[in-house]
Design a protein around this motif. Structure first.
Motif, short mmCIF file in Angstrom:
data_model
loop_
_atom_site.label_atom_id
_atom_site.label_comp_id
_atom_site.label_asym_id
_atom_site.label_seq_id
_atom_site.Cartn_x
_atom_site.Cartn_y
_atom_site.Cartn_z
N THR A 41 0.83 -1.21 0.00
CA THR A 41 0.00 0.00 0.00
C THR A 41 0.86 1.25 0.00
O THR A 41 0.58 2.22 -0.71
CB THR A 41 -0.93 0.00 1.23
OG1 THR A 41 -1.73 -1.19 1.22
CG2 THR A 41 -1.83 1.23 1.24
N ASP B 112 2.59 1.75 -3.43
CA ASP B 112 1.69 2.29 -4.46
C ASP B 112 1.62 3.82 -4.40
O ASP B 112 1.29 4.46 -5.40
CB ASP B 112 0.28 1.70 -4.28
CG ASP B 112 0.23 0.22 -4.65
OD1 ASP B 112 1.17 -0.26 -5.31
OD2 ASP B 112 -0.72 -0.46 -4.22
N LEU C 148 -3.17 4.86 7.39
CA LEU C 148 -3.42 4.55 5.98
C LEU C 148 -4.77 5.08 5.50
O LEU C 148 -4.97 5.31 4.31
CB LEU C 148 -3.35 3.04 5.74
CG LEU C 148 -1.97 2.39 5.92
CD1 LEU C 148 -2.06 0.90 5.62
CD2 LEU C 148 -0.93 3.06 5.04
N LEU D 261 -5.88 -6.57 2.85
CA LEU D 261 -4.45 -6.28 3.03
C LEU D 261 -3.67 -7.56 3.29
O LEU D 261 -2.59 -7.78 2.72
CB LEU D 261 -4.25 -5.30 4.19
CG LEU D 261 -4.52 -3.82 3.96
CD1 LEU D 261 -4.36 -3.05 5.26
CD2 LEU D 261 -3.59 -3.25 2.89
#
Length: 391
Positions: free
Chosen positions: A118, A121, A328, A367
């Protein structure tokens, strides 16, 4: 029993009740509740009952007495602490076997990899600060108490796993042991956490690794750390020994703690504003109370060692997973991702089922699934390489 003696006993009993009642009422001076606790929803009554129960003298006497017997006769405290020798205390999380430990291990390994993807990215480099267990650093004070099997090689296994996932994670155990050999105390005797000296060693180790493997962009910034007040620190593990106030003399001694403050050094050309002229903050820190508690000055030590400002999203009392999930989902990550994210992760949290708070369970599961798939690909690639070499 004569009538006079009966009257005396009744009077003595009533006086005792009155004294205990006044003692308990005295504890309500300055007592307050939050705005959400009202008589109508019952929360105010519950808060009063809880406060009265905690301050009632007979209960305190019983609690202190029972704790003193456990402490002196069986060398035990409340669940949560392990008593070592030489007045050293350890968190029992570093010793106890864990329910579903293997499943938790694999799930947390996969989640770490899912977090890395994550971050990748968004162009963010993950650097992990794996904090070794206090029992691993100071086993000489354990006596006959030994950690369970799951904890024996946990630190080494954690490093091996993140290395396989190509995650930067400098070894902190080695520098800690070197400092210990030089006479520095890197963990507090009666507390779960590291000392300010230990936090500084960790910060410098992380900074050296980041400089070598993923150097920060932008102009270096100057920070200086100065001594602050010197306090008498009562370690958090002392809370599991409810001997205060009646048997305070039995408690492990408090520790001196020299607090530190880190500040930006004024730039000669542009003043303090020049230090932060660039709106982008290169480094973000996510972690536990090792990072969040200002007593250790870990954030300040990182700023000075990295020559960079550091934004902290560490949280007390939630472990390493929940603060990361919260970050996040934050606007800060979505709109202003840093160049490097340092994830402070104590090893003892790896085999447990960490809380996820209000995070969407399906998102967390996704995830983990993404992380597990990537790990399987890496394992298959590694296993195919020797076969190709033979062919």
């Amino acid at each position: 029993m004569t009538r006079s003696l009966r009257v005396f006993y009744i009077a003595l009993f009533l006086v005792t009740l009155l004294v205990l009642g006044l003692w308990s009422v005295r504890s309500f001076f300055g007592f307050s509740t939050n705005a959400e606790a009202t008589v109508l929803n019952g929360r105010w009554t519950k808060a009063v009952e809880t406060h009265y129960d905690a301050e009632f003298p007979i209960k305190r006497l019983g609690t202190n007495l029972w704790a003193a017997l456990d402490f002196k006769l069986f060398n035990e405290g409340r669940p949560g602490v392990v008593l070592g020798q030489d007045q050293w205390l350890y968190s029992d999380e570093e010793f106890n076997p864990i329910v579903n430990e293997e499943s938790n291990l694999q799930g947390n390994y996969a989640l770490v990899e899912g977090v890395r993807q994550t971050l990748k990215d968004k162009g963010v480099k993950l650097v992990m600060a794996i904090v070794p267990a206090k029992a691993r650093l100071y086993p000489e004070h354990l006596g006959d108490v030994k950690p369970s099997r799951i904890h024996s090689n946990l630190y080494q296994d954690f490093h091996a796993r993140v290395a396989a996932d190509k995650i930067i994670a400098p070894d902190l155990l080695g520098p800690f042991n070197q400092a210990k050999l030089k006479g520095q105390q890197v963990f507090l005797r009666t507390d779960t956490h590291w000392t300010p000296e230990g936090a500084q060693i960790a910060a410098e180790t992380l900074a050296n690794t980041i400089a070598a493997k993923t150097p920060l962009n932008g102009e270096p910034q100057r920070f200086v750390t100065e001594p602050a007040e010197k306090i008498t620190h009562k370690g958090d593990l002392r809370l599991f020994l409810p001997l205060d106030p009646l048997f305070e003399n039995l408690m492990p001694a408090t520790e001196p703690l020299q607090k530190r403050n880190t500040r930006a050094v004024e730039d000669q050309a542009g003043g303090d504003d020049a230090l932060f002229a660039d709106a982008e903050v290169p480094v973000t820190l996510v972690g536990t109370s090792y990072s969040a508690n200002p007593n250790w000055n870990f954030v300040g030590a990182l700023k000075q060692a990295l020559h960079s400002d550091v934004l902290s999203y560490a949280e007390d009392g939630h472990g390493p997973i929940l603060p990361m999930l919260s970050y996040l989902k934050s606007d800060a990550f979505k709109n202003s991702p840093p160049q490097v994210l340092i994830w402070e992760f104590p090893e003892r949290y790896l085999p447990v089922n960490n809380e996820i708070g209000d995070a969407d369970p399906q998102w967390v599961a996704a995830l983990k699934q993404a992380g597990a798939r990537q790990q399987n690909v890496a394992i298959n690639t590694q296993s195919e390489t020797p076969d190709r070499a033979q062919n």
